[in-house]
Motif scaffolding. Structure first.
Motif, PDB file in Angstrom:
ATOM      1  N   SER A 125       0.753  -1.369   0.093  1.00  0.00           N
ATOM      2  CA  SER A 125      -0.102   0.051   0.048  1.00  0.00           C
ATOM      3  C   SER A 125       0.797   1.205  -0.219  1.00  0.00           C
ATOM      4  O   SER A 125       2.003   1.218   0.563  1.00  0.00           O
ATOM      5  CB  SER A 125      -0.906  -0.061   1.318  1.00  0.00           C
ATOM      6  OG  SER A 125      -1.971  -1.202   1.181  1.00  0.00           O
ATOM      7  N   GLY A 126       0.501   2.299  -0.885  1.00  0.00           N
ATOM      8  CA  GLY A 126       1.393   3.403  -0.839  1.00  0.00           C
ATOM      9  C   GLY A 126       0.421   4.759  -1.050  1.00  0.00           C
ATOM     10  O   GLY A 126      -0.700   4.912  -0.303  1.00  0.00           O
ATOM     11  N   ALA A 127       1.085   5.650  -1.569  1.00  0.00           N
ATOM     12  CA  ALA A 127       0.317   6.962  -1.392  1.00  0.00           C
ATOM     13  C   ALA A 127      -1.210   7.089  -2.289  1.00  0.00           C
ATOM     14  O   ALA A 127      -2.015   7.809  -1.648  1.00  0.00           O
ATOM     15  CB  ALA A 127       1.330   7.915  -2.193  1.00  0.00           C
ATOM     16  N   ASN A 128      -1.082   6.280  -3.017  1.00  0.00           N
ATOM     17  CA  ASN A 128      -2.721   6.090  -3.809  1.00  0.00           C
ATOM     18  C   ASN A 128      -3.839   5.623  -2.801  1.00  0.00           C
ATOM     19  O   ASN A 128      -4.747   6.110  -2.803  1.00  0.00           O
ATOM     20  CB  ASN A 128      -2.565   5.206  -4.575  1.00  0.00           C
ATOM     21  CG  ASN A 128      -1.666   5.420  -5.969  1.00  0.00           C
ATOM     22  OD1 ASN A 128      -1.487   6.670  -5.947  1.00  0.00           O
ATOM     23  ND2 ASN A 128      -1.308   4.516  -6.959  1.00  0.00           N
ATOM     24  N   GLU A 129      -3.234   5.015  -1.551  1.00  0.00           N
ATOM     25  CA  GLU A 129      -4.132   4.574  -0.639  1.00  0.00           C
ATOM     26  C   GLU A 129      -4.320   5.574   0.613  1.00  0.00           C
ATOM     27  O   GLU A 129      -5.118   5.369   1.569  1.00  0.00           O
ATOM     28  CB  GLU A 129      -3.943   3.144  -0.096  1.00  0.00           C
ATOM     29  CG  GLU A 129      -4.306   2.243  -1.151  1.00  0.00           C
ATOM     30  CD  GLU A 129      -2.936   1.751  -2.169  1.00  0.00           C
ATOM     31  OE1 GLU A 129      -3.540   1.584  -3.173  1.00  0.00           O
ATOM     32  OE2 GLU A 129      -2.072   2.209  -1.897  1.00  0.00           O
ATOM     33  N   GLY A 130      -3.537   6.431   0.407  1.00  0.00           N
ATOM     34  CA  GLY A 130      -3.543   7.563   1.454  1.00  0.00           C
ATOM     35  C   GLY A 130      -2.196   7.454   2.682  1.00  0.00           C
ATOM     36  O   GLY A 130      -2.295   7.927   3.855  1.00  0.00           O
TER      37      GLY A 130
END
Length: 274
Positions: A125-130
């Motif tokens: 999980s990264g910036a796209n998921e917050g």
């Protein structure tokens, strides 16, 4: 051997060029924060993709262990639903004080190091998921680490098994605080330092997060007291803490968003500017 020497002699100009190019790129990255940031994000993206492929194979080989973990977690959830006492006394995302389900990002460990002095974990999980740096990472057994860097789809986490990690923690029964560190020796134990000698502490006492930072909510389980030492020439204890978590076998984790973090950072920045 002679062929190797002949190859080096024939290509000496090219090899010298590549060496100088590597040195210049390294100096540029180290001396400019923008370039260093771009390299870290690119490395996260590339290594994250590789780790995810490897993790798919490992998952297939470890389905039995994953199923056992899910069975145990389902049992704890059911005990909460039926208002029965949970004898494990371990935290679940639905029971974290002050944290709503919307403030939790469910992620999965796709790479985990635990054999060096500065161990890191990679999540899918990264910036796209917050996900942002300095977010706390836990699982159903306790704390795991703190988010360090992110790319769009992946993030790296400073493991609690990292000698540079320092986390605010306390004795659950007395609220005496200390700093949680790791001495680099065992994957099953960490150390709680700077605990006042006035504190009443015994083997088996529970250690939890202290709540004096915006990274982890107060009361997240960490482990139990194993051994108590007295630092020479100081008035503090050093406590050896046995972790609830098996840091060598991590699956799904929960990343905790902190709404207060941005407010605190802006307030401290404003104070410095004034």
């Amino acid at each position: 051997m002679q062929q190797i020497f002949n190859f080096i002699i024939r290509n000496s100009n090219r090899l010298l060029f590549l060496l100088l190019l590597g040195i210049s790129l390294g100096l540029t990255i180290q001396s400019h924060s923008f370039h260093r940031s771009r390299v870290i994000n690119s490395a996260n993206f590339l290594s994250g993709g590789v780790y995810e492929k490897i993790n798919h194979v490992n998952e297939y080989l470890n389905l039995r262990a994953e199923n056992d973990e899910l069975v145990l977690e389902n049992a704890r959830l059911k005990s909460l639903l039926f208002n029965k006492e949970d004898t494990t006394k371990l935290p679940l995302p639905d029971t974290i004080k002050g944290v709503k389900p919307a403030d939790i990002i469910v992620s999965k460990v796709i790479h985990n190091t635990y054999s060096t002095h500065e161990n890191f974990i990679t999540l899918n999980s990264g910036a796209n998921e917050g996900v942002k740096p300095d977010m706390g990472v836990i699982n159903s057994l306790g704390i795991v680490g703190i988010v360090d860097n992110t790319s769009p789809r992946y993030s790296t986490v400073i493991s609690i098994l990292n000698m540079k990690s320092q986390i605010n923690a306390k004795l659950k029964k007395s609220n005496h605080f200390g700093s949680l560190t790791w001495d680099g020796v065992s994957t099953g134990f960490v150390q709680l330092k700077d605990v006042p000698r006035l504190a009443s502490v015994r083997k088996g006492d529970t250690i939890v997060t202290g709540g004096q930072s915006v990274i982890f909510p107060e009361g997240i389980n960490i482990g139990t007291v194993e051994t108590i030492y007295q630092e020479k020439q100081t008035s503090f204890y050093v406590i050896k803490v046995k972790l609830f978590n098996d840091m060598t076998n991590l699956g799904h984790v929960y990343i905790i968003k902190s709404k207060d973090r941005e407010e605190l950072i802006n307030l401290e920045k404003k104070e410095k500017d004034e």
